[in-house]
Design a protein around this motif. Sequence first.
Motif, mmCIF file in Angstrom:
data_model
loop_
_atom_site.group_PDB
_atom_site.id
_atom_site.type_symbol
_atom_site.label_atom_id
_atom_site.label_comp_id
_atom_site.label_asym_id
_atom_site.label_seq_id
_atom_site.Cartn_x
_atom_site.Cartn_y
_atom_site.Cartn_z
ATOM 1 N N ASN A 1 0.614 -1.267 -0.240
ATOM 2 C CA ASN A 1 -0.032 0.466 -0.066
ATOM 3 C C ASN A 1 0.567 1.029 -0.077
ATOM 4 O O ASN A 1 0.919 2.582 -0.600
ATOM 5 N N ARG A 2 1.462 1.886 0.816
ATOM 6 C CA ARG A 2 2.878 2.658 0.578
ATOM 7 C C ARG A 2 3.443 2.732 -0.072
ATOM 8 O O ARG A 2 3.604 3.879 -1.065
ATOM 9 N N TRP A 3 3.959 1.726 -1.425
ATOM 10 C CA TRP A 3 5.043 1.593 -2.274
ATOM 11 C C TRP A 3 3.474 1.767 -3.402
ATOM 12 O O TRP A 3 4.201 2.445 -4.352
ATOM 13 N N THR A 4 3.029 1.621 -3.257
ATOM 14 C CA THR A 4 1.410 1.834 -4.580
ATOM 15 C C THR A 4 1.114 3.437 -4.448
ATOM 16 O O THR A 4 1.025 3.765 -5.282
ATOM 17 N N ILE A 5 1.062 3.983 -3.047
ATOM 18 C CA ILE A 5 1.015 5.572 -2.889
ATOM 19 C C ILE A 5 2.247 5.466 -3.050
ATOM 20 O O ILE A 5 1.447 7.531 -4.152
ATOM 21 N N ARG A 6 3.329 5.863 -3.788
ATOM 22 C CA ARG A 6 4.282 6.413 -3.641
ATOM 23 C C ARG A 6 4.417 6.325 -5.162
ATOM 24 O O ARG A 6 4.554 7.491 -6.086
ATOM 25 N N VAL A 7 4.377 5.464 -5.797
ATOM 26 C CA VAL A 7 3.852 5.442 -6.983
ATOM 27 C C VAL A 7 3.238 5.936 -7.624
ATOM 28 O O VAL A 7 3.179 6.847 -8.901
ATOM 29 N N MET A 8 1.849 6.028 -7.311
ATOM 30 C CA MET A 8 0.935 7.155 -8.112
ATOM 31 C C MET A 8 1.207 8.503 -7.573
ATOM 32 O O MET A 8 0.166 9.031 -9.100
ATOM 33 N N PRO B 1 9.935 5.354 -13.799
ATOM 34 C CA PRO B 1 10.604 3.663 -13.270
ATOM 35 C C PRO B 1 12.233 4.474 -12.377
ATOM 36 O O PRO B 1 11.846 3.171 -12.154
ATOM 37 N N ARG B 2 12.522 5.473 -11.392
ATOM 38 C CA ARG B 2 13.710 5.142 -10.238
ATOM 39 C C ARG B 2 12.213 4.694 -9.016
ATOM 40 O O ARG B 2 12.875 4.885 -8.355
ATOM 41 N N THR B 3 11.414 5.827 -9.121
ATOM 42 C CA THR B 3 10.101 5.959 -8.196
ATOM 43 C C THR B 3 10.087 4.245 -8.511
ATOM 44 O O THR B 3 10.131 4.107 -6.919
ATOM 45 N N ALA C 1 1.521 1.639 -14.557
ATOM 46 C CA ALA C 1 1.824 3.184 -14.195
ATOM 47 C C ALA C 1 2.307 3.419 -15.237
ATOM 48 O O ALA C 1 2.426 5.247 -15.904
ATOM 49 N N LEU C 2 3.446 2.558 -15.534
ATOM 50 C CA LEU C 2 4.622 3.011 -16.804
ATOM 51 C C LEU C 2 4.098 3.367 -18.529
ATOM 52 O O LEU C 2 4.300 3.012 -19.217
#
Length: 237
Positions: free
Chosen positions: A77-84, A93-95, A230-231
């Motif tokens: 969930n935390r990673w998803t928030i970062r990507v979004m 891609p770096r994120t 995302a990509l």
Amino acid sequence: MNDREVAEYLLANPDFFAEHAEMLATIRLANPHGKAAVSLQERQMEMLRDKNKHLERRLAELLRYGHENDSIASKFNRWTIRVMAERDPYALPRTIANGLRDVFDMPQAALRVWDVAEPYNQAEFARQVGEEVRIFANSLTTPYCGANTGFEAAQWLAPTLTAVSTEGGSTPEGDQATESIALLALRDPEADEGAATFGLLVMGSSDPRRFHEGMATDFLTQISALASAALSRLLPR
């Protein structure tokens, strides 16, 4: 009566020992934990204790798996928030890769995409990859997890740095090779099912047990799906 007939009789007459309770104390059975004989009641209690111990171990194992899954779900969930939250397509891609390293404590993570829109052709993440990488990515229907057998994609990963003690007491940094690896194909979620991949996400570790053939890949599949979605903004439309 033979053994089978005795067993069938007792099964057909469950009240036998209730009507002959005195027999329970006189029947002696071998003790599996020693040479002394024990009564049928003691043997039954021993079997129940063994069964309870097995159930307790199984329950503890299930609870451990539950806690591990809760932890992974929270990290996802935390990673998803970062990507979004990443608005810059060039930084996306770096994120994604940095987020995997930071949130999931992943030693190594990198990705490459191809056939991107013209503005991104010269970006680092769109560097040329070999045809074998594309063919392998297209063949992946589920994430690959296992030993690093010399995959070209493993070369995208930065070496893991670890402190190595010396006789002089200093601790210079040393490189550790990538022993286990996870490879996730990136596919356009809006394309037809079975469409060609447009990238490959790779994660690696110097621990040969971090990624192995028998591990569950549910969360890796979710990571692949979200990274792909995302990509996909980098693709020509």
